[in-house]
Design a protein around this motif. Structure first.
Motif, PDB file in Angstrom:
ATOM      1  N   UNK A  18       0.838  -1.204   0.000  1.00 19.80           N
ATOM      2  CA  UNK A  18       0.000   0.000   0.000  1.00 19.80           C
ATOM      3  C   UNK A  18       0.868   1.247   0.000  1.00 19.80           C
ATOM      4  N   UNK A  19       1.943   1.233   0.775  1.00 20.46           N
ATOM      5  CA  UNK A  19       2.821   2.400   0.851  1.00 20.46           C
ATOM      6  C   UNK A  19       3.434   2.715  -0.508  1.00 20.46           C
ATOM      7  N   UNK A  20       3.858   1.710  -1.240  1.00 18.33           N
ATOM      8  CA  UNK A  20       4.453   1.947  -2.557  1.00 18.33           C
ATOM      9  C   UNK A  20       3.426   2.511  -3.530  1.00 18.33           C
ATOM     10  N   UNK A  21       2.193   2.011  -3.458  1.00 17.89           N
ATOM     11  CA  UNK A  21       1.139   2.571  -4.313  1.00 17.89           C
ATOM     12  C   UNK A  21       0.818   4.001  -3.903  1.00 17.89           C
ATOM     13  N   UNK A  22       0.784   4.256  -2.597  1.00 14.94           N
ATOM     14  CA  UNK A  22       0.522   5.626  -2.132  1.00 14.94           C
ATOM     15  C   UNK A  22       1.631   6.573  -2.591  1.00 14.94           C
ATOM     16  N   UNK A  23       2.858   6.106  -2.585  1.00 16.08           N
ATOM     17  CA  UNK A  23       3.977   6.938  -3.031  1.00 16.08           C
ATOM     18  C   UNK A  23       3.813   7.337  -4.492  1.00 16.08           C
ATOM     19  N   UNK A  24       3.282   6.418  -5.302  1.00 17.98           N
ATOM     20  CA  UNK A  24       3.136   6.689  -6.740  1.00 17.98           C
ATOM     21  C   UNK A  24       1.878   7.473  -7.074  1.00 17.98           C
ATOM     22  N   UNK A  29      -2.462   4.903   8.872  1.00 18.22           N
ATOM     23  CA  UNK A  29      -1.379   5.689   9.477  1.00 18.22           C
ATOM     24  C   UNK A  29      -0.006   5.280   8.957  1.00 18.22           C
ATOM     25  N   UNK A  30       0.353   4.009   9.115  1.00 15.85           N
ATOM     26  CA  UNK A  30       1.673   3.565   8.683  1.00 15.85           C
ATOM     27  C   UNK A  30       1.796   3.575   7.166  1.00 15.85           C
ATOM     28  N   UNK A  31       0.722   3.227   6.474  1.00 18.41           N
ATOM     29  CA  UNK A  31       0.784   3.191   5.011  1.00 18.41           C
ATOM     30  C   UNK A  31       1.064   4.582   4.441  1.00 18.41           C
ATOM     31  N   UNK A  32       0.419   5.599   5.002  1.00 19.37           N
ATOM     32  CA  UNK A  32       0.650   6.967   4.525  1.00 19.37           C
ATOM     33  C   UNK A  32       2.056   7.438   4.896  1.00 19.37           C
ATOM     34  N   UNK A  67       2.195   1.774  17.738  1.00 20.12           N
ATOM     35  CA  UNK A  67       1.151   1.494  18.724  1.00 20.12           C
ATOM     36  C   UNK A  67       1.738   1.271  20.110  1.00 20.12           C
ATOM     37  N   UNK A  68       2.878   0.594  20.189  1.00 18.72           N
ATOM     38  CA  UNK A  68       3.502   0.351  21.491  1.00 18.72           C
ATOM     39  C   UNK A  68       3.994   1.650  22.112  1.00 18.72           C
ATOM     40  N   UNK A 112       7.770  -1.819   9.285  1.00 17.70           N
ATOM     41  CA  UNK A 112       6.702  -1.549   8.340  1.00 17.70           C
ATOM     42  C   UNK A 112       5.311  -1.624   8.936  1.00 17.70           C
ATOM     43  N   UNK A 113       5.083  -2.545   9.860  1.00 16.97           N
ATOM     44  CA  UNK A 113       3.766  -2.669  10.465  1.00 16.97           C
ATOM     45  C   UNK A 113       3.574  -1.615  11.558  1.00 16.97           C
TER      46      UNK A 113
END
Length: 449
Positions: free
Chosen positions: A56-62, A83-86, A163-164, A157-158
């Motif tokens: 998802x992160x790579x797609x968001x980057x593009x 959150x992490x994906x963005x 969260x911790x 990545x996760x």
């Protein structure tokens, strides 16, 4: 009463810890960060792991779209939290899918780990744990290389590392508020907003701190103000979950408040082959290859045909039908999942390995001891000062409950790993104090042991 050798030793150690406490804290955090950085820079460990979040992160980057969790062209997604994906997507947009990007992500993961250690340390100092033993918990979290793979490889990545850090910081915050004779509703607004952001990121971690916050409201907010406090927490959730649900309605035609993956996770855990597997490691891999879109070409084709939401929902319906038809077998799986969260089987340390290595067994045995000591430490704290230690109990126990419904994964329990180190140190403290102050015959036996 004549002081024993153990008593004298503890007194000297406590005086040293109290004198040098600030410097020791930063030294331990620095050492913990440095060895993690050295570890990830060696052995090819900086290379990224394949995951839905990275897809998802790579797609968001593009494209700026949250999509393609299961590979290019699999469409808009709510399988992962935004959150992490963005965040990762922005890193990849500006640094590319490069070594520099992975180094940046690894450094941030290390900083989040150190932040969680520090927040937990501060929380235990508010619980009146002496400097020596709070530092012992900090040293265990910082220096024992138990979770290196989880912290700097998997949770790079996760969302678990973020969260911790958030959940331990919130626990410290709640303990600080609990020291006040009365907590005003206005003081809960910033707390509620941070907790709502955590709820968007990882619901299991949020469950623990919401339990602690609920106790804070019951014990420190005037009962006439309880409805107002409830509105504050509900309003904060709406601030973060509302826009996400509207995006999901617009992009996926379903107003998903958190994530779309529940049915998929339930199906991976609850099915006939999971009841009494001859080899849990091989059965996990077989099931993963059979039904998970990250591993099964057939599953990806079906997901493309019906969509992500419907595919996960259909898997969930199938699992629920089996659970209803086989309640005893489902209960067997549920008990094992709960036990694996607290006392993980050795194969869970590397679920895609070919066999269970000796180091995995040693890690599990060590972790079982830490868990037993941690639970004893919690019980000791509750017995000694229920009014303050009561907030730790939900923060520790509640995050484990959602994972009864999923296939156990070792990174899930990282949410409570640091707390258990500190609680284990507290248990050792109580044992040492008992040995130092026991009557003479009992003391001789304890010291001999």
């Amino acid at each position: 009463m004549k002081r024993t050798g153990l008593d004298r030793y503890l007194g000297e150690a406590e005086a040293f810890a109290a004198r040098w406490e600030p410097r020791l804290v930063w030294a331990l955090l620095g050492l913990g960060g440095l060895w993690r950085l050295a570890w990830v820079l060696s052995g090819g460990r900086l290379a990224p792991l394949r995951s839905e979040v990275r897809n998802v992160a790579l797609t968001y980057a593009r494209t700026g779209q949250l999509a393609d969790a299961f590979g290019y062209g699999t469409g808009p997604t709510a399988h992962v939290a935004p959150t992490m994906a963005i965040y990762e997507g922005l890193v990849y947009r500006y640094l590319g899918s490069t070594t520099q990007a992975e180094l940046f992500l690894a450094v941030v993961a290390i900083l989040l780990a150190c932040a969680s250690f520090y927040f937990t340390y501060r929380a235990f100092r508010l619980l009146a744990v002496p400097p020596l033993w709070a530092l012992a918990g900090l040293a265990a979290a910082c220096l024992i290389p138990l979770n290196a793979m989880i912290e700097v490889r998997q949770l790079r990545g996760f969302e678990g590392m973020l969260a911790t850090a958030l959940s331990t910081g919130i626990l410290w915050w709640i303990l600080a508020l609990a020291r006040r004779p009365e907590v005003k509703v206005l003081a809960l607004i910033p707390l509620a907003l941070v907790m709502a952001f955590l709820a968007l990121t990882t619901q299991a971690a949020a469950l623990g701190v919401y339990g602690a916050a609920g106790l804070l409201v019951l014990l420190r907010v005037r009962w006439l103000k309880w409805p107002a406090a409830g509105l504050v927490f509900a309003g904060a959730l709406a601030v973060f979950l509302g826009p996400w649900a509207m995006r999901n309605e617009r992009a996926m035609h379903h107003p998903i408040l958190t994530r779309s993956n529940f049915g998929l996770e339930l199906s991976q855990a609850y099915y006939p082959g999971a009841v009494h597997p001859a080899n849990a490691l091989l059965e996990f891999k077989r099931r993963h290859r059979e039904m998970h879109p990250m591993a099964s070409p057939e599953a990806v084709r079906e997901l493309r045909r019906v969509g992500e939401v419907e595919y996960a929902a259909s898997q969930g319906r199938e699992a629920m039908a089996w659970i209803k038809a086989n309640p005893a077998d489902a209960a067997t799986i549920a008990v094992r999942q709960f036990r694996n969260y607290w006392f993980p089987d050795p194969w869970l340390w590397q679920a895609f390995d070919q066999d269970v290595k000796a180091q995995y067994r040693m890690k599990s045995y060590f972790l079982w001891v830490v868990t037993v000591l941690g639970l004893l430490g919690l019980m000791s704290g509750l017995a000694r000062d229920l009014r303050t230690w009561i907030y730790v109990a939900p923060a520790l126990i509640l995050p484990s409950l959602p994972y009864i419904l999923t296939q156990p994964v070792i990174r899930y329990r990282y949410l409570v790993s640091t707390l258990l180190f500190f609680l284990a140190a507290e248990a050792v403290r109580r044992l040492c104090e008992f040995a130092a102050t026991a009557p003479e015959p009992a003391r001789r036996k304890a010291e001999a042991a």
